[in-house]
Design an enzyme around this catalytic site. Structure first.
Site, PDB file in Angstrom:
ATOM      1  N   ASN A   1       0.795  -1.072   0.137  1.00 56.88           N
ATOM      2  CA  ASN A   1      -0.019   0.141  -0.167  1.00 56.88           C
ATOM      3  C   ASN A   1       0.835   1.031  -0.056  1.00 56.88           C
ATOM      4  OD1 ASN A   1      -1.723   1.962   0.616  1.00 56.88           O
ATOM      5  ND2 ASN A   1      -2.132   1.518   2.671  1.00 56.88           N
TER       6      ASN A   1
ATOM      7  N   LYS B   1      -0.114   4.181  -0.149  1.00 53.32           N
ATOM      8  CA  LYS B   1      -0.467   5.581   0.406  1.00 53.32           C
ATOM      9  C   LYS B   1      -0.320   6.595  -0.693  1.00 53.32           C
ATOM     10  CE  LYS B   1       0.446   3.503   4.839  1.00 53.32           C
ATOM     11  NZ  LYS B   1       0.344   3.471   6.184  1.00 53.32           N
TER      12      LYS B   1
ATOM     13  N   HIS C   1      -9.417   1.334   5.409  1.00 49.10           N
ATOM     14  CA  HIS C   1      -8.075   1.644   6.084  1.00 49.10           C
ATOM     15  C   HIS C   1      -8.390   2.413   7.122  1.00 49.10           C
ATOM     16  CE1 HIS C   1      -3.871   2.603   6.748  1.00 49.10           C
ATOM     17  NE2 HIS C   1      -3.583   1.318   5.974  1.00 49.10           N
TER      18      HIS C   1
ATOM     19  N   GLU D   1      -6.328   5.037   8.232  1.00 51.32           N
ATOM     20  CA  GLU D   1      -6.124   6.103   7.830  1.00 51.32           C
ATOM     21  C   GLU D   1      -7.265   6.731   7.124  1.00 51.32           C
ATOM     22  OE1 GLU D   1      -2.778   5.637   5.746  1.00 51.32           O
ATOM     23  OE2 GLU D   1      -1.516   4.974   7.572  1.00 51.32           O
TER      24      GLU D   1
ATOM     25  N   GLU E   1      -5.383  -5.387  10.719  1.00 51.65           N
ATOM     26  CA  GLU E   1      -4.122  -4.373  10.944  1.00 51.65           C
ATOM     27  C   GLU E   1      -4.605  -3.609  12.395  1.00 51.65           C
ATOM     28  OE1 GLU E   1      -2.368  -3.094   6.851  1.00 51.65           O
ATOM     29  OE2 GLU E   1      -4.035  -1.834   7.408  1.00 51.65           O
TER      30      GLU E   1
ATOM     31  N   GLY F   1       2.517   1.836  10.878  1.00 49.61           N
ATOM     32  CA  GLY F   1       3.484   2.996  10.661  1.00 49.61           C
ATOM     33  C   GLY F   1       4.243   3.309  12.125  1.00 49.61           C
TER      34      GLY F   1
ATOM     35  N   SER G   1       3.631  -2.481  10.327  1.00 50.71           N
ATOM     36  CA  SER G   1       4.970  -2.603  10.535  1.00 50.71           C
ATOM     37  C   SER G   1       5.652  -3.990   9.995  1.00 50.71           C
ATOM     38  CB  SER G   1       5.197  -2.355  12.033  1.00 50.71           C
ATOM     39  OG  SER G   1       4.833  -0.951  12.535  1.00 50.71           O
TER      40      SER G   1
END
Ligand code: PEP
Length: 266
Positions: free
Chosen positions: A12, A14, A104, A106, A176, A182, A222
């Site tokens: 991904n 992003k 996701h 985010e 996730e 991250g 991660s």
């Protein structure tokens, strides 16, 4: 019995890479994988560029018959009309995409994407003939309360509630944990396995063993070449959704090779 599910290593990107950088990356990654005699039949590698790079990736993949697959990072829930800035599932499918990432963390955080919207995105993706990669996972607070498994299972249930067996079998789930995305804090292989198994068991209870066995469940948060092998050695972890490490072609190639090698032994 060894798993029939083909492992999936999904990068991904992003909001990184313009279309020139995306072109360069794809060529480099494919060259690295080819040099390593990578067997795409036994492990899938998928990339998720920005909308602006999808066309460039499509041209490369089709012109050179590359074995990588690709998809989009989100989708509109509407099919067409006065929705400035939105991109429909059909538009994405017409660019040769196989997948769309849905939900996701985010997107849930920075955009008004609530559970109802995520259900509609999943429906839009399926209706356009693609597969949704549904992201679920607890925040640090839910983990502290010890409700992480129920939370992730509940998020999948919310989305699958109105799906039929055929639609549910097309789902890919990415577990996730939000606290791991991250941050450099990776879940233990055992906790990734516990979540993947809980999700698979619940799919089995709702849709039957055939669907539960078909759905690929990825871990994300991660992932690097240092932790990928032990993670994918777990029986219910079928691959990865990778952010930071997917911006480095060599690292992504190494993770894909580890995924292929380790899952072949399962
Ligand atoms: C992600 O964005 O889905 C992700 C898992 O990111 P990272 O690998 O950087 O944690």
């Amino acid at each position: 019995m060894p798993s029939q599910r083909r492992p999936l290593v999904a990068g991904n990107w992003k909001m990184n890479f313009d279309h020139l950088e995306a072109t360069y990356f794809v060529q480099k990654l494919v060259w690295l994988l080819r040099d390593a005699h990578f067997d795409f039949k036994r492990c899938e590698v998928a990339l998720f560029p920005s909308f602006t790079s999808l066309r460039s990736v499509q041209v490369l993949v089709e012109a050179d018959k590359l074995k990588i697959t690709y998809g989009a990072q989100s989708v509109s829930v509407t099919t067409q009309g006065a929705f400035t800035g939105d991109v429909s599932a059909d538009m994405i499918a017409h660019l040769g995409c196989s997948y769309v990432i849905v939900g996701h963390s985010e997107r849930r955080k920075y955009h008004p994407e609530d559970d109802a919207n995520i259900v509609d995105q999943v429906r839009a993706v399926l209706a356009a003939g693609m597969q949704p990669i549904l992201c679920v996972g607890e925040s640090f607070e839910e983990r502290r309360q010890g409700i992480e498994l129920d939370f992730a299972v509940g998020q999948v249930r919310d989305v699958t509630r109105d799906l039929n067996d055929e639609q549910a079998a097309k789902l890919i789930v990415a577990y996730e944990p939000v606290w791991a995305i991250g941050t450099g804090m990776v879940a233990t292989p055992q906790s990734a396995q516990d979540a993947a198994k809980a999700i698979r068991d619940d799919l089995g209870a709702t849709f039957g063993q055939g669907v539960a066995d078909a759905v690929r469940i990825l871990y994300g948060g991660s992932v690097t070449s240092k932790n990928a092998a032990e993670m994918i050695a777990e029986p219910d972890v079928d691959g990865f959704l990778i952010g930071g490490a997917a911006l480095d072609a060599e690292e992504l190639c190494t993770i894909a090779r580890l995924a292929l090698k380790t899952s072949a032994r399962k």
